[in-house]
Enzyme design. Structure first.
Site, mmCIF file in Angstrom:
data_model
loop_
_atom_site.group_PDB
_atom_site.id
_atom_site.type_symbol
_atom_site.label_atom_id
_atom_site.label_comp_id
_atom_site.label_asym_id
_atom_site.label_seq_id
_atom_site.Cartn_x
_atom_site.Cartn_y
_atom_site.Cartn_z
ATOM 1 N N GLU A 30 12.514 139.634 -29.399
ATOM 2 C CA GLU A 30 12.845 139.633 -30.924
ATOM 3 C C GLU A 30 12.624 140.849 -31.269
ATOM 4 O OE1 GLU A 30 11.675 136.929 -34.921
ATOM 5 O OE2 GLU A 30 10.476 136.967 -33.000
ATOM 6 N N HIS A 87 7.019 142.230 -37.999
ATOM 7 C CA HIS A 87 7.167 143.299 -37.029
ATOM 8 C C HIS A 87 6.830 144.541 -37.399
ATOM 9 C CE1 HIS A 87 10.307 140.717 -34.360
ATOM 10 N NE2 HIS A 87 9.584 139.912 -35.353
ATOM 11 N N ASN A 140 15.126 132.319 -42.613
ATOM 12 C CA ASN A 140 13.876 133.273 -42.475
ATOM 13 C C ASN A 140 14.358 134.594 -41.941
ATOM 14 O OD1 ASN A 140 11.190 131.569 -43.176
ATOM 15 N ND2 ASN A 140 12.729 130.360 -42.070
ATOM 16 N N GLY A 151 7.030 122.393 -42.042
ATOM 17 C CA GLY A 151 6.670 121.971 -43.187
ATOM 18 C C GLY A 151 6.231 123.135 -44.186
ATOM 19 N N ASP A 169 8.349 129.076 -33.406
ATOM 20 C CA ASP A 169 8.044 130.390 -33.479
ATOM 21 C C ASP A 169 6.559 130.280 -33.776
ATOM 22 O OD1 ASP A 169 8.609 132.867 -34.152
ATOM 23 O OD2 ASP A 169 8.629 132.784 -36.306
ATOM 24 N N LEU A 229 4.401 135.354 -44.402
ATOM 25 C CA LEU A 229 4.445 134.151 -43.439
ATOM 26 C C LEU A 229 4.569 135.080 -41.995
ATOM 27 C CD1 LEU A 229 6.175 131.177 -44.835
ATOM 28 C CD2 LEU A 229 3.635 131.399 -44.340
ATOM 29 N N CYS A 230 4.005 134.771 -41.003
ATOM 30 C CA CYS A 230 4.193 135.396 -39.583
ATOM 31 C C CYS A 230 4.106 134.517 -38.641
ATOM 32 C CB CYS A 230 3.187 136.398 -39.587
ATOM 33 S SG CYS A 230 1.519 135.958 -39.455
ATOM 34 N N GLY A 231 4.864 133.422 -38.816
ATOM 35 C CA GLY A 231 4.791 132.362 -37.446
ATOM 36 C C GLY A 231 4.205 131.102 -37.909
#
Length: 416
Positions: free
Chosen positions: A138, A150, A247, A282, A306, A340-342
């Site tokens: 990715e 990233h 996203n 969610g 993810d 948010l990161c996963g």
């Protein structure tokens, strides 16, 4: 886990099979790691099952396939470069508890040295664990304006130009891109890569997409500021997947819907399906957005987790790639931010959330995590179905889509 003798014939009875997009009352027959047609067994071999397994009315479904997962159980595939083999094995064995029977370990944007170190050491077979289908890289060919979690200083451009002119005072009269040369320079060998996520607007010469597809790699569009036209251009050159829809991309706009518009584009080549990953944890995607995607383009919907290293762990500080992350109140953020990161939701939970949010059929929710990702990767002859001659990777579920057991190559690797 049980040892299976070669030629041993298993018959699963009192079950409902996910076949032909519906639940079918039938037995499942397994031998030597494959799902088999029982008719030749009856009529030609005149053989009986060595073992019958009563499923007590359970649903038997193809095992889940996760095409985007960054790690789990304390392991980060991009960060733990010294322990790649052990880390992948740990995650593979953990994933079977959520019904995942195969997956694509995902590397976020990283330094070249990390790719060169990790990719050659990526295992394929893990005893008692989910199978590795190949790596999802990715990045690093993404748009820094949509970098998400990233690291920006590792983002690169795929187009390195060699330009020629008559003299130094004249503008260039000829340029050529060296896209595939750059790809190989960044990743090293492409042998273990199954999916590449890139931003289409960052690719000036789309022939590199054609070359990647010819090399057996699925090209996915994401972390992008791309317009709908950018996306359509990439799809016409072979791109076939969108990375975590909604996203890290431009939000839908009625005059230019961006990459989201690919779900309803009339410029997609005839017979081609554009698939899209959807995080139904969610947190990342509102239930209404899940319903919009489901109602707009059902054939292309692929559930992904993810998931990050904190999958299966408690609140605290962990890693995604080169960046520290913090899990608090069931959500994962880049440490010190609200980005948010996963996800930290396992696949079986994502399937249940999606089913509840969209009110789709149970079979559709299951197929969104099994058949659809298999078709996206072109492996539906082996994975993602219970068809005869396919791999005996399957799960038993109750009517609430709660996992009962997980089987890989006809062997039970997890049972609750």
């Amino acid at each position: 886990q049980q040892i299976m003798e070669k030629g041993q014939l298993l018959q699963f009875i009192n079950c409902r099979l996910v076949r032909q997009h519906q639940l079918v009352n039938d037995d499942l027959w397994v031998r030597d790691g494959k799902i088999i047609n029982p008719e030749p067994v009856f009529f030609d071999e005149q053989a009986k099952a060595h073992r019958q397994i009563d499923c007590n009315g359970a649903i038997i479904a193809p095992g889940y396939i996760d095409v985007q997962i960054n790690g789990g159980y304390g392991v980060d595939f991009s960060h733990d470069t010294d322990t790649t083999e052990a880390g992948v094995e740990k995650v593979a064995r953990g994933l079977v508890a959520s019904g995942v029977t195969s997956f694509c370990p995902t590397l976020v944007t990283s330094p070249n040295d990390s790719y060169h170190s990790i990719l050659p050491r990526m295992p394929t077979f893990i005893e008692g664990g989910a199978g590795v289908l190949g790596v999802h890289v990715e990045g690093p060919f993404i748009n820094p304006q949509k970098k998400g979690a990233h690291q920006e200083n590792c983002i690169q451009t795929i187009d390195k130009h060699a330009c020629f002119s008559r003299d130094t005072n004249s503008p260039p009269i000829h340029c050529h891109t060296q896209g595939m040369a750059t790809v190989r320079e960044v990743y090293g060998s492409l042998d273990r890569i199954k999916i590449i996520t890139l931003a289409p607007e960052q690719v000036q010469d789309a022939r590199v997409i054609c070359d990647l597809v010819k090399a057996g790699i699925t090209v996915s569009l994401g972390h992008s500021m791309g317009t709908l036209s950018d996306g359509e251009h990439a799809v016409r050159h072979g791109a076939s997947l969108i990375t975590h829809l909604f996203n890290a991309m431009l939000p839908f706009h009625h005059r230019d819907p961006g990459l989201v518009g690919l779900l309803a584009s009339d410029a997609i080549p005839a017979g081609k399906t554009v698939y899209f990953g959807l995080i139904s944890d969610g947190v990342h995607t509102h239930p209404a957005a899940l319903r919009i995607a489901y109602r707009t383009h059902r054939n292309g919907l692929v559930l992904v987790t993810d998931a990050i290293s904190a999958l299966g762990l408690q609140d605290g500080v962990h890693h995604i790639g080169q960046l520290p992350l913090e899990v608090k109140q069931g959500k994962a953020f880049i440490a010190g931010t609200e980005t948010l990161c996963g996800s930290i939701a396992p696949m079986d939970e994502c399937v249940r959330i999606f089913h509840k949010s969209t009110e789709c059929s149970k079979v559709y929710a299951i197929e969104a995590a099994s058949l659809h990702p298999a078709k996206c990767l072109g492996i539906e002859q082996q994975k993602g179905t219970l068809d005869f001659d396919s791999d005996a990777d399957f799960i038993l579920l109750n009517d609430d889509l709660q996992l009962i057991s997980t089987w890989i190559a006809g062997v039970c690797v997890h049972c609750k």
